[in-house]
Design an enzyme around this catalytic site. Structure first.
Site, short mmCIF file in Angstrom:
data_model
loop_
_atom_site.label_atom_id
_atom_site.label_comp_id
_atom_site.label_asym_id
_atom_site.label_seq_id
_atom_site.Cartn_x
_atom_site.Cartn_y
_atom_site.Cartn_z
CD1 TRP A 94 23.14 16.77 52.51
CD2 TRP A 94 23.93 17.15 50.44
NE1 TRP A 94 23.04 15.59 51.80
CE2 TRP A 94 23.51 15.80 50.53
CE3 TRP A 94 24.47 17.61 49.24
CZ2 TRP A 94 23.63 14.92 49.46
CZ3 TRP A 94 24.57 16.73 48.17
CH2 TRP A 94 24.16 15.40 48.29
CG ASP A 196 12.48 24.56 35.51
OD1 ASP A 196 11.71 23.88 34.78
OD2 ASP A 196 13.71 24.50 35.40
P1 ADP Z 1 20.88 21.51 37.78
O1 ADP Z 1 20.82 22.99 38.05
O2 ADP Z 1 22.17 21.10 37.17
O3 ADP Z 1 19.67 20.98 37.04
P2 ADP Z 1 19.75 20.70 40.35
O4 ADP Z 1 19.72 21.94 41.17
O5 ADP Z 1 18.46 20.26 39.74
O6 ADP Z 1 20.89 20.80 39.23
O7 ADP Z 1 20.34 19.54 41.26
C1 ADP Z 1 20.69 18.28 40.74
C2 ADP Z 1 20.22 17.16 41.67
O8 ADP Z 1 20.87 17.29 42.94
C3 ADP Z 1 18.75 17.23 41.97
O9 ADP Z 1 18.01 16.49 41.06
C4 ADP Z 1 18.63 16.69 43.36
O10 ADP Z 1 18.49 15.29 43.34
C5 ADP Z 1 19.96 17.02 44.00
N1 ADP Z 1 19.89 18.23 44.87
C6 ADP Z 1 19.47 19.47 44.51
N2 ADP Z 1 19.58 20.32 45.54
C7 ADP Z 1 20.09 19.61 46.58
C8 ADP Z 1 20.44 19.94 47.93
N3 ADP Z 1 20.31 21.18 48.40
N4 ADP Z 1 20.94 18.96 48.71
C9 ADP Z 1 21.10 17.71 48.23
N5 ADP Z 1 20.79 17.33 46.98
C10 ADP Z 1 20.29 18.26 46.15
#
Ligand code: ADP
Length: 293
Positions: A94, A196
């Site tokens: 996280w 991406d």
């Molecule tokens: P999806 O695969 O559904 O598009 P993402 O991987 O883009 O999801 O993650 C969704 C959102 O969560 C991101 O836009 C970001 O704000 C948040 N996020 C992504 N990775 C992390 C992480 N490792 N820790 C905290 N928040 C994250």
């Protein structure tokens, strides 16, 4: 309930007991449901989807590991993937996102150029992955034009035909594939790409350091990553200035940019439907006009 099973797998993968409090749903994802799972000492970012999507999460974890090994922007360390209660999941470090400093965008530009310095002999990657939820083939190929023709534009055009977008799009698209060598008239190195890199897949950690996530990793022309940063709004002048200072671009980028972004527009057509058809056709016409000189 699948949370105890996920917690067990996180404990096994991290080698440390883990009994988290209730998961917290976090918004923002386009494809998966996302949660924070924390026990007061450690926190993980967990995405869930249907069981069939396990391979997608496995490829995401491998992609994050590949990016983490490069000397580029910070990425969340992947921990494990698996099935729990019939659902597929991925768990990773996280990262508290949201603090951007004045120089964060420039740092992102510099670090991305550094990441692109990681090169290989072939375009593609050892495994296929997904772009959004669309399959993305990555069969290794030493010829960039052939790679972009077959595994990027050609693949999306065939998918569009299956989705009922025949006729003009297919005719003009086929013509574009023929003239590709004219438009892709440079010899890029196979650079490690995020794949991406739109604005929704970059953030800044609690120190303001850039973080990139949700990749569709492969080795390709670094301009393909840069092109996508410009597709939905751009990353700001400081980002591009810092990138170009670290590793200047060669001439002809603006034409190649359209060619690279056509891939994502076709993917949007395949994911979201006809709303993207005229944009895809318009882009193809512009590129054909440029090829005629
Ligand atoms: P999806 O695969 O559904 O598009 P993402 O991987 O883009 O999801 O993650 C969704 C959102 O969560 C991101 O836009 C970001 O704000 C948040 N996020 C992504 N990775 C992390 C992480 N490792 N820790 C905290 N928040 C994250």
């Amino acid at each position: 309930m699948h949370w105890p099973l996920i917690s067990e797998q996180i404990a096994a993968a991290s080698g440390k007991h883990f009994s988290p409090s209730a998961p917290r749903s976090v918004g923002g994802g386009c494809i998966n449901s996302a949660y924070q799972l924390a026990d007061g000492e450690r926190a993980f970012f967990v995405k869930l989807n249907q069981g069939e999507t396990l391979a997608m999460f496995e490829a995401e974890a491998a992609g994050l590991a590949e990016l983490a090994a490069a000397d580029g922007p910070r990425v969340p360390q992947p921990l494990c993937t698996g099935i729990a209660g019939g659902q597929a999941f991925i768990a990773m470090e996280w990262i508290d996102l949201g603090r951007q400093r004045g120089d964060s965008a420039a740092e992102a530009g510099r670090q991305l150029a550094q990441m692109h310095r990681r090169t290989r002999e072939h375009f593609g990657w050892e495994q296929d992955n997904t772009i959004g939820s669309t399959a993305q083939p990555n069969t290794l190929n030493a010829d960039w034009v052939a790679f972009w023709r077959e595994q990027r534009l050609g693949f999306q055009l065939k998918l569009a035909a299956r989705h009922g977008h025949g006729g003009r799009l297919q005719e003009r698209g086929a013509r574009l594939l023929e003239v590709l060598p004219v438009l892709l008239n440079h010899a890029p190195e196979p650079s490690l790409l995020h794949g991406d890199l739109w604005g929704g897949n970059i953030g800044y950690d609690s120190q303001g350091a850039p973080v990139i996530f949700d990749p569709a990793v492969y080795f390709g022309d670094r301009e393909a990553d840069l092109a996508m940063t410009e597709l939905f709004g751009g990353f700001g002048a400081d980002f591009y200035a810092a990138y170009r200072e670290a590793w200047p671009l060669s001439s002809g980028y603006s034409t190649r940019k359209s060619l690279y972004n056509l891939y994502h527009i076709l993917n949007h057509l395949n994911l979201f439907g006809r709303g993207y058809l005229s944009q895809a056709e318009g882009l193809i016409e512009r590129l054909l006009a440029e090829a005629r000189g």
